[in-house]
Design a protein around this motif. Structure first.
Motif, PDB file in Angstrom:
ATOM      1  N   GLN A 104       0.850  -1.193   0.000  1.00  0.00           N
ATOM      2  CA  GLN A 104       0.000   0.000   0.000  1.00  0.00           C
ATOM      3  C   GLN A 104       0.886   1.244   0.000  1.00  0.00           C
ATOM      4  O   GLN A 104       1.843   1.338   0.765  1.00  0.00           O
ATOM      5  CB  GLN A 104      -0.884   0.021   1.252  1.00  0.00           C
ATOM      6  N   VAL A 105       0.567   2.187  -0.878  1.00  0.00           N
ATOM      7  CA  VAL A 105       1.260   3.478  -0.940  1.00  0.00           C
ATOM      8  C   VAL A 105       0.205   4.572  -0.859  1.00  0.00           C
ATOM      9  O   VAL A 105      -0.837   4.490  -1.500  1.00  0.00           O
ATOM     10  CB  VAL A 105       2.071   3.615  -2.253  1.00  0.00           C
ATOM     11  N   HIS A 124      -6.865   6.929 -12.226  1.00  0.00           N
ATOM     12  CA  HIS A 124      -7.470   6.313 -11.046  1.00  0.00           C
ATOM     13  C   HIS A 124      -7.468   4.775 -11.107  1.00  0.00           C
ATOM     14  O   HIS A 124      -7.150   4.116 -10.112  1.00  0.00           O
ATOM     15  CB  HIS A 124      -8.894   6.837 -10.827  1.00  0.00           C
ATOM     16  N   GLU A 125      -7.780   4.202 -12.250  1.00  0.00           N
ATOM     17  CA  GLU A 125      -7.772   2.741 -12.367  1.00  0.00           C
ATOM     18  C   GLU A 125      -6.377   2.170 -12.136  1.00  0.00           C
ATOM     19  O   GLU A 125      -6.218   1.156 -11.452  1.00  0.00           O
ATOM     20  CB  GLU A 125      -8.296   2.308 -13.739  1.00  0.00           C
ATOM     21  N   LYS A 126      -5.370   2.808 -12.701  1.00  0.00           N
ATOM     22  CA  LYS A 126      -3.983   2.357 -12.527  1.00  0.00           C
ATOM     23  C   LYS A 126      -3.570   2.489 -11.063  1.00  0.00           C
ATOM     24  O   LYS A 126      -2.895   1.613 -10.524  1.00  0.00           O
ATOM     25  CB  LYS A 126      -3.045   3.175 -13.430  1.00  0.00           C
ATOM     26  N   GLN A 127      -4.005   3.556 -10.393  1.00  0.00           N
ATOM     27  CA  GLN A 127      -3.707   3.735  -8.971  1.00  0.00           C
ATOM     28  C   GLN A 127      -4.290   2.580  -8.162  1.00  0.00           C
ATOM     29  O   GLN A 127      -3.611   2.030  -7.288  1.00  0.00           O
ATOM     30  CB  GLN A 127      -4.289   5.048  -8.458  1.00  0.00           C
ATOM     31  N   ILE A 132      -2.337   2.275  -4.804  1.00  0.00           N
ATOM     32  CA  ILE A 132      -1.940   3.638  -4.458  1.00  0.00           C
ATOM     33  C   ILE A 132      -3.192   4.415  -4.081  1.00  0.00           C
ATOM     34  O   ILE A 132      -4.157   4.446  -4.844  1.00  0.00           O
ATOM     35  CB  ILE A 132      -1.228   4.347  -5.631  1.00  0.00           C
ATOM     36  N   MET A 133      -3.150   5.030  -2.919  1.00  0.00           N
ATOM     37  CA  MET A 133      -4.267   5.849  -2.467  1.00  0.00           C
ATOM     38  C   MET A 133      -3.808   7.300  -2.391  1.00  0.00           C
ATOM     39  O   MET A 133      -2.708   7.582  -1.904  1.00  0.00           O
ATOM     40  CB  MET A 133      -4.724   5.393  -1.073  1.00  0.00           C
TER      41      MET A 133
END
Length: 155
Positions: A104-105, A124-127, A132-133
């Motif tokens: 988690q990042v 957003h989808e790649k995050q 990644i939040m």
């Protein structure tokens, strides 16, 4: 060459083939940095401040491959100077995609900018895929006659 000859040549001609005791190839140096990044394992930290107000001058995917943080602080708020840089935010995605582990990042922008909003919406989808939040500020701190957004982080 013997070890003594190599040692003497590196002292008489510093910076030519050794950087901090590590043999380098001057032809492969990145134009962004005057020093090559030595080969080695990644560094894991709780919190990392993205250098130079998230400017693309000093931060590239290699930074995110090597400096693996639970939290990255993005403090850029100067559109004229390209801070924060979209290229640096994209570099986070590229670097994290090569970690090989889905830790988690959390990205902590200190300012709400057009660049960070667009990047957030467009990637957003790649995050989500990379775990990644992006932490939005939901609190306001008031000090003397000034107020500003703030985030509380606990370790």
């Amino acid at each position: 060459h013997t070890e003594d000859e190599l040692s003497r040549s590196s002292h008489s001609n510093p910076g030519k083939s050794l950087v901090n005791g590590i043999k380098t190839n001057p032809a492969s140096n990145s134009p962004k940095s005057s020093f090559p990044v030595p080969v080695g394992p990644p560094v894991y930290v709780d919190l990392a401040y993205i250098p130079n107000h998230c400017s693309g001058k000093n931060t590239d995917p290699e930074f995110f491959k090597r400096v693996r943080a639970s939290y990255y602080v993005v403090s850029g708020n100067d559109a004229v100077n390209g801070e924060p840089s979209r290229a640096v935010l994209d570099a986070l995605l590229e670097g994290k995609s090569q970690w090989g582990e889905n830790l988690q990042v959390t990205l902590i922008p200190t300012h709400d900018t057009e660049v960070t909003r667009e990047w957030y919406q467009q990637t957003h989808e790649k995050q989500q895929e990379l775990n990644i939040m992006v932490l939005a500020s939901s609190s306001t701190v008031v000090m003397q006659d000034e107020s500003f957004p703030a985030c509380k982080i606990e370790f």
